[in-house]
Design a protein around this motif. Structure first.
Motif, mmCIF file in Angstrom:
data_model
loop_
_atom_site.group_PDB
_atom_site.id
_atom_site.type_symbol
_atom_site.label_atom_id
_atom_site.label_comp_id
_atom_site.label_asym_id
_atom_site.label_seq_id
_atom_site.Cartn_x
_atom_site.Cartn_y
_atom_site.Cartn_z
ATOM 1 N N MET A 22 44.215 35.409 36.714
ATOM 2 C CA MET A 22 43.967 35.647 38.133
ATOM 3 C C MET A 22 44.470 37.016 38.580
ATOM 4 O O MET A 22 43.996 37.565 39.559
ATOM 5 N N HIS A 25 51.597 39.252 37.974
ATOM 6 C CA HIS A 25 52.645 38.538 38.708
ATOM 7 C C HIS A 25 53.949 39.290 38.479
ATOM 8 O O HIS A 25 54.488 39.318 37.374
ATOM 9 N N LEU A 32 49.302 35.786 36.246
ATOM 10 C CA LEU A 32 49.065 34.481 36.849
ATOM 11 C C LEU A 32 47.775 33.946 36.240
ATOM 12 O O LEU A 32 46.753 34.628 36.242
ATOM 13 N N ARG A 34 44.975 30.656 35.828
ATOM 14 C CA ARG A 34 44.411 29.379 36.282
ATOM 15 C C ARG A 34 43.982 28.634 35.027
ATOM 16 O O ARG A 34 43.150 29.099 34.272
ATOM 17 N N THR A 66 53.403 28.294 39.879
ATOM 18 C CA THR A 66 53.435 28.374 41.331
ATOM 19 C C THR A 66 52.281 27.517 41.833
ATOM 20 O O THR A 66 51.514 26.972 41.039
ATOM 21 N N GLN A 67 52.122 27.409 43.135
ATOM 22 C CA GLN A 67 50.990 26.679 43.679
ATOM 23 C C GLN A 67 49.671 27.362 43.332
ATOM 24 O O GLN A 67 48.626 26.725 43.280
ATOM 25 N N LYS A 68 49.725 28.652 43.083
ATOM 26 C CA LYS A 68 48.506 29.405 42.778
ATOM 27 C C LYS A 68 48.091 29.296 41.316
ATOM 28 O O LYS A 68 46.921 29.442 40.993
ATOM 29 N N GLY A 69 49.031 29.091 40.410
ATOM 30 C CA GLY A 69 48.706 29.028 38.995
ATOM 31 C C GLY A 69 49.937 29.149 38.126
ATOM 32 O O GLY A 69 51.067 29.076 38.604
ATOM 33 N N LYS A 87 43.023 41.190 34.914
ATOM 34 C CA LYS A 87 42.515 40.352 35.999
ATOM 35 C C LYS A 87 41.050 39.999 35.766
ATOM 36 O O LYS A 87 40.222 40.862 35.493
#
Length: 196
Positions: A22, A25, A32, A34, A66-69, A87
């Motif tokens: 994604m 980080h 990050l 997914r 994290t909540q994002k990945g 990315k």
């Protein structure tokens, strides 16, 4: 991250998408990710992951989430600049590294390429993709000689049998079948229009 050679060998390997990068980080090279695996953190358990074309390999270590990945490290990626370059990179694994699917479950990669037929044996086309927009899996089938695809929900009422060894999937088409390629294009064209 390593580069591979042998284009002929890469083309013959069937790959399964496990996730994608994604973005960066932090400032020390973490990314990050997914994950599409049942247990998201298991994405690092399948050995080196590959780019879609098989030209690059990524040794991935999961450090947290994290909540994002997932927060991950990729061998050879030492700073934010290198991490940012990854990315959007999709992360694949060769199909033969995955465990057998549970009874009644299938990997998307195993369904793509199957001949879709009715229970009476009438040809519907070839499965070209398995889609999921949040409401369940959908088979995208391209009828022989046509550019337009048709979409079939992967429900017990529609998917009667899957014969991986025989290379077929038996469908009971609903009375109304959604248009694939052209239907999606028409819907996108209408989105930008407003009522006067």
């Amino acid at each position: 991250m390593t580069q591979d050679g042998g284009a002929g060998e890469r083309k013959s390997v069937r790959r399964v998408l496990l996730g994608y990068v994604m973005g960066a980080h932090g400032i020390r090279g973490a990314v990050l990710v997914r994950s599409h695996t049942g247990d998201p953190e298991a994405i690092g358990d399948y050995g080196p992951l590959e780019s879609e074309d098989g030209n690059a390999r990524f040794v991935l270590t999961v450090e947290g989430g994290t909540q994002k990945g997932l927060i991950c490290r990729i061998d050879g990626v030492k700073d934010r600049t290198a991490a940012e370059k990854l990315k959007g990179v999709s992360l694949y694994v060769p199909r033969d590294r995955l465990p057998p699917a549970e009874e009644g479950e299938y990997y998307y990669a195993d369904l793509v390429g199957l001949a879709a037929v009715t229970e009476q044996g009438a040809a519907l086309g070839t499965v070209v993709a398995v889609l999921n927009f949040g409401a369940g899996d959908i088979l995208e089938v391209r009828p022989e000689g046509k550019s337009r695809t048709e979409l079939y929900p992967m429900t017990e009422q529609v998917v009667l049998r899957v014969d991986l060894d025989g290379g077929t999937i038996v469908l009971s088409p609903p009375e109304e079948v959604n248009a694939g390629d052209e239907g999606a294009a028409e819907a996108n064209e209408g989105e930008g229009q407003e009522d006067a």
